[in-house]
Structure formats: structure tokens, C-alpha cells
Design an enzyme around this catalytic site. Structure first.
Site, mmCIF file in Angstrom:
data_model
loop_
_atom_site.group_PDB
_atom_site.id
_atom_site.type_symbol
_atom_site.label_atom_id
_atom_site.label_comp_id
_atom_site.label_asym_id
_atom_site.label_seq_id
_atom_site.Cartn_x
_atom_site.Cartn_y
_atom_site.Cartn_z
ATOM 1 N N PRO A 181 2.744 10.340 3.494
ATOM 2 C CA PRO A 181 3.200 10.704 2.153
ATOM 3 C C PRO A 181 4.669 10.349 1.951
ATOM 4 O O PRO A 181 5.493 10.502 2.861
ATOM 5 C CB PRO A 181 2.994 12.219 2.109
ATOM 6 N N GLU A 182 4.994 9.872 0.760
ATOM 7 C CA GLU A 182 6.376 9.517 0.464
ATOM 8 C C GLU A 182 7.084 10.699 -0.197
ATOM 9 O O GLU A 182 6.480 11.741 -0.476
ATOM 10 C CB GLU A 182 6.414 8.250 -0.386
ATOM 11 N N LYS B 52 11.121 13.288 3.365
ATOM 12 C CA LYS B 52 9.734 13.565 3.722
ATOM 13 C C LYS B 52 9.575 14.902 4.446
ATOM 14 O O LYS B 52 8.551 15.144 5.091
ATOM 15 C CB LYS B 52 9.193 12.422 4.583
ATOM 16 N N ARG C 52 5.056 -1.841 10.379
ATOM 17 C CA ARG C 52 4.542 -1.462 9.069
ATOM 18 C C ARG C 52 4.227 -2.721 8.270
ATOM 19 O O ARG C 52 4.861 -3.770 8.440
ATOM 20 C CB ARG C 52 5.569 -0.614 8.298
#
Length: 269
Positions: free
Chosen positions: A2-3, A52, A258
């Protein structure tokens, strides 16, 4: 993972539902049982997010720090409670709702000094009042590391993840592999301002939308995006598909473990 907008959205939700009243706290899974017992029945004073990280404050008793990581989730439900399902690390129950936390990277009870230490390690958060983008610029402007990697470094900039990273660089025509020190200060100021706007919108609606009105499905006569992350985006998870602006196939590579997406034409080297 989640950002930042997701954590700020959760903080606002938990502030509305639980702050200012005693709550029931438990750990059905058992891994947070001792800490939960200390806070059970105590006053939930406030909730806040930084990047975060989510913080549930209980005054002098301490703060529950949650980092969801890749697999953590919160489940929100109205009363009455039902039996826990799965590995529930923490159950929080208030006057009208209950919340289950599953699979977080971190769920721990910290004192004020430990909370301050976490915040001190983080870069400015575009969603926090008083955030200072100059702090991030000082790191970026001296670095040989790519802008793409720097935007994902939480010590440089807090709360930005893979989606916002890819989209804000596209929106400003910046190639992701550009060294930080080659970025223009004016470009950085525009990127920061855009992140504030995009992430605030994400908090309001609960998803990431980054495309201009002229590139929405209805305007272009295309099908809406189908992706579990939701939202309309330019390049994220669109590898090999035509750029919505120029038609060039969206490029993809792995950077620091990523996935990285960009348009070679709109974001020239």
C-alpha cells in the site's frame, strides 16, 4: 505494498471511529497478546500516518505502530463482532465498528522516543502538513542514483510507492533512469506539487488516478482499465501496451527489485 494515501485514509477512518473513547484490544493470533492486554479498555487518543506507517496513539501508555508491508491488510466492519477468521494479529473494537489487522510487517507497541526515531528516518511526506520538500531535494540533487530509485527511497521521500513513482515521472516527462543530480530544481518543484495533488486525491477516493480528462476511457473511446489496484494510469502495469499520449509501447524493466514502467518517447533519455 500500500502507498501513502492508503495509510492516511486509514488514519482518518480510525480517527473518526475510535479516537476519544476507550477501546477493546485483543490479539486472536497471539503474537500481539501482551501488548494488547496492556491497552485493552484504554483511551484511544488519536491516529496518524507518516508515509507508509500508521500510528495509533494511547497517550502515556504508548503507540501502536503498524507497517503493512507487502501482505498486511485491515478489515473494517460494523458491530456486532463476529469470530476472527484467519490469522488476526490485532482486533480493535470501538463504539460502532471493529477492525482486524492481518499479516503486517510490523505491529508493535512503542514509546514516544521510538516513534520519533521512526519519523526521523523518513523523508518528507507529501500528505503531511508542514512537509519540507527541500529536505528531499537536498538528497536528490547530490545523488548519482536514478530518480526512480530515489523516489522509492522512504528516507528521501515518504509514502511514494511504485504506482505514484511511475506516474509522476511520466506526467513530467522525466526518464526514470536520470541521475538525481541531473534533475532540474524546477522539475523537482513541479513533481512535488503534483504528488501532493495526486496523493490527496487518492486519500479522498481510495484509488490512484493519474490521467488527464482527455485520456480517460470515455474521452478516448477505450475500455476502462481492469486491475486490482483500480484507477486510470498512464504507464503502471501497462508494459507493451500503447502509450495513451503517443502510442509508443510502454517499456518495462526491473530496478532495485521493483518493476519500472515508462514511455521511451514521452520520457526520452
Amino acid at each position: 505494498m500500500p502507498e501513502g494515501h492508503t495509510l492516511h485514509r486509514l488514519a482518518r477512518l480510525h480517527q473518526r471511529r475510535y479516537a476519544g473513547a476507550p477501546v477493546t484490544l485483543s490479539s486472536p493470533q497471539g503474537r500481539f497478546a501482551r501488548e494488547a492486554a496492556k491497552l485493552d479498555g484504554q483511551l484511544f487518543t488519536s491516529a496518524e500516518a507518516y508515509g507508509k506507517h500508521l500510528f495509533h496513539h494511547y497517550g502515556p501508555l504508548g503507540t501502536v505502530h503498524v507497517h503493512l508491508g507487502l501482505y498486511g491488510t485491515f478489515g473494517e466492519s460494523p458491530l456486532p463482532e463476529t469470530d476472527p477468521v484467519g490469522q488476526v494479529r490485532m482486533r480493535l473494537t470501538g463504539r460502532t465498528h471493529w477492525t482486524d489487522l492481518r499479516g503486517p510487517n510490523r505491529c508493535e507497541l512503542l514509546d514516544a522516543a521510538q516513534v520519533d526515531a521512526i519519523k526521523a528516518r523518513l523523508g518528507p511526506d507529501p500528505l503531511r502538513r508542514g512537509a519540507k520538500p527541500d529536505r528531499a531535494w537536498e538528497r536528490i540533487s547530490r545523488s548519482r542514483t536514478s530518480v526512480a530509485a530515489l523516489l522509492m527511497d522512504q528516507a528521501v521521500l515518504a509514502g511514494v510507492g511504485n504506482v505514484y513513482r511511475a506516474e509522476v515521472l511520466f506526467r513530467h516527462g522525466v526518464t526514470p533512469l536520470l541521475p538525481g543530480r541531473a534533475l532540474d530544481r524546477g522539475q523537482w518543484d513541479e513533481i512535488w506539487t503534483d504528488l501532493v495533488t495526486l496523493m490527496r486525491a487518492g486519500v479522498r477516493v481510495g484509488r490512484i488516478d493519474t490521467v488527464a480528462p482527455e485520456h480517460l476511457p470515455a474521452a478516448m473511446g477505450r475500455a476502462p482499465r481492469e486491475d486490482r489496484h483500480g484507477g486510470e494510469v498512464y504507464v503502471y502495469r501497462r508494459a507493451g501496451m500503447p502509450c495513451l499520449v503517443c502510442g509508443t509501447p510502454v517499456a518495462h524493466q526491473t530496478l532495485a527489485g521493483r518493476n519500472l514502467y515508462w514511455c521511451p518517447t514521452c520520457q526520452p533519455a
